[in-house]
Write an enzyme that holds these catalytic residues in place. Structure first.
Site, PDB file in Angstrom:
ATOM      1  N   ASP A 141      39.837  33.124  49.249  1.00  0.00           N
ATOM      2  CA  ASP A 141      38.456  33.622  49.193  1.00  0.00           C
ATOM      3  C   ASP A 141      37.469  32.449  49.120  1.00  0.00           C
ATOM      4  OD1 ASP A 141      38.950  32.854  46.611  1.00  0.00           O
ATOM      5  OD2 ASP A 141      38.380  34.756  45.688  1.00  0.00           O
ATOM      6  N   SER A 142      37.998  31.222  49.056  1.00  0.00           N
ATOM      7  CA  SER A 142      37.144  30.031  49.209  1.00  0.00           C
ATOM      8  C   SER A 142      36.389  30.087  50.534  1.00  0.00           C
ATOM      9  CB  SER A 142      37.992  28.755  49.148  1.00  0.00           C
ATOM     10  OG  SER A 142      39.056  28.824  50.079  1.00  0.00           O
ATOM     11  N   LYS A 178      47.490  37.290  47.001  1.00  0.00           N
ATOM     12  CA  LYS A 178      47.312  36.425  45.815  1.00  0.00           C
ATOM     13  C   LYS A 178      46.206  37.009  44.957  1.00  0.00           C
ATOM     14  CE  LYS A 178      45.353  32.081  45.994  1.00  0.00           C
ATOM     15  NZ  LYS A 178      44.164  32.219  45.121  1.00  0.00           N
ATOM     16  N   ASP A 230      44.158  36.269  49.821  1.00  0.00           N
ATOM     17  CA  ASP A 230      43.527  36.456  48.514  1.00  0.00           C
ATOM     18  C   ASP A 230      42.954  37.852  48.364  1.00  0.00           C
ATOM     19  OD1 ASP A 230      43.613  34.438  46.644  1.00  0.00           O
ATOM     20  OD2 ASP A 230      41.868  33.363  47.437  1.00  0.00           O
ATOM     21  N   GLU A 266      45.515  25.735  39.431  1.00  0.00           N
ATOM     22  CA  GLU A 266      44.342  24.991  39.909  1.00  0.00           C
ATOM     23  C   GLU A 266      43.649  24.244  38.768  1.00  0.00           C
ATOM     24  OE1 GLU A 266      41.598  27.163  42.395  1.00  0.00           O
ATOM     25  OE2 GLU A 266      40.117  25.534  42.320  1.00  0.00           O
TER      26      GLU A 266
END
Ligand code: KIV
Length: 280
Positions: free
Chosen positions: A49-50, A118, A88, A187
């Protein structure tokens, strides 16, 4: 998507079996052509989703919709043949209840053809992870710095420096992997936490800003190739400067158009049959 296009795919169980073995190579991908370029070198594509920040210029990942993830996830599946495509679940599509999570994860799988989803979260999401995996949906977890929780965390700072924070990340990682996640993104944590988590869980860990202690690594492709300049985290290694190359190409094109050098004879459809360009 045809069945034959899926036959050589790396599956979630194959990724799980890589725990402690050959390091897992993961990159983000959002489009079919980029997936095609990267596929021969990548075990797992994360359609992250970045993309909200990298492609759409949003301030955070919070406004990314399920429809955006479906469109980009399907493109990455179409553009690749080998890597395990993991899409995502965006903010708001899974936190409400395990039933909501299943409904939306099933849409992601059905409408993209991806191999896994994810989701971000720790102890509080364990029940959801087990609900999904029990019903046939491979889930990758994501702990440590969780961008969808940026408002609760107060920013994108490195996590795990304080002892209580480190223990909470370890508990999150244990809960999500014991609930059935086939792998776990860690992360933005200090190296000791990445190492403790990697040693404590049975699923492979995939680090981003989480040191070499993990079972694999992921980077945002646009960071790795120099195509995203808004912000480059300290942990990113740039392997190319494609943004600079694109600017050079645009400058050369602009100069050619202004000087009437483009289009040249090679790019023109002539009247004469033997010089006629084919459209294909
Ligand atoms: O959204 C994303 O791109 C991600 C990866 C960096 C792991 O979550």
């Amino acid at each position: 998507m045809s069945i034959s296009s899926q036959k050589n795919r790396i599956t979630a169980p194959k990724i799980k079996a890589r725990k402690g073995g050959e390091p897992i190579v993961s990159l983000t991908a959002y489009s079919a052509p980029m997936a095609g370029f990267l596929d021969p070198y990548t075990d797992v594509f994360i359609v992250g989703d970045s993309l909200g920040m990298v492609l759409y210029g949003l301030d955070s990942t919070l406004n990314v919709s399920l429809e955006m993830m479906i469109a980009h996830g399907a493109a990455v599946v179409r553009g690749s043949e080998i890597a395990c495509v993991t899409v995502d679940m965006p903010f708001g599509s899974y936190q409400e209840s395990r039933e909501q999570a299943f409904r939306n994860a099933a849409r992601l799988m059905q409408e993209t053809g991806c191999g896994a989803v994810k989701l971000e979260g720790g102890v509080e999401m364990a029940e959801t992870v087990s609900f999904l995996t029990d019903r046939g949906i491979p889930v990758m977890g994501h702990v440590g710095l969780m961008p969808q929780s940026v408002n609760r965390l107060g920013g994108y700072q490195v996590r795990g420096r304080k002892r209580e924070e480190a223990s909470a990340i370890l508990a999150d990682a244990r809960a999500i992997t014991e609930a059935g996640a086939f792998s776990l993104v860690i992360e933005g944590v200090v190296a000791s936490v990445a190492s403790d988590v990697t040693n404590a869980v049975a699923a492979p860990t995939i680090g981003i800003g989480a040191s070499a202690e993990c079972d694999g690594q992921v980077l945002v492709t646009e960071d790795m190739t120099g195509m995203f300049n808004d912000f480059t985290p300290a942990f990113v290694k740039r392997y190319a400067e494609l943004g600079v190359e694109i600017q050079k190409a645009a400058a050369a094109y602009s100069a050619d158009v202004k000087a009437r050098r483009f289009p040249g004879p090679e790019q023109v459809f002539g009247d004469n049959n033997n010089r006629k360009k084919k459209l294909s």
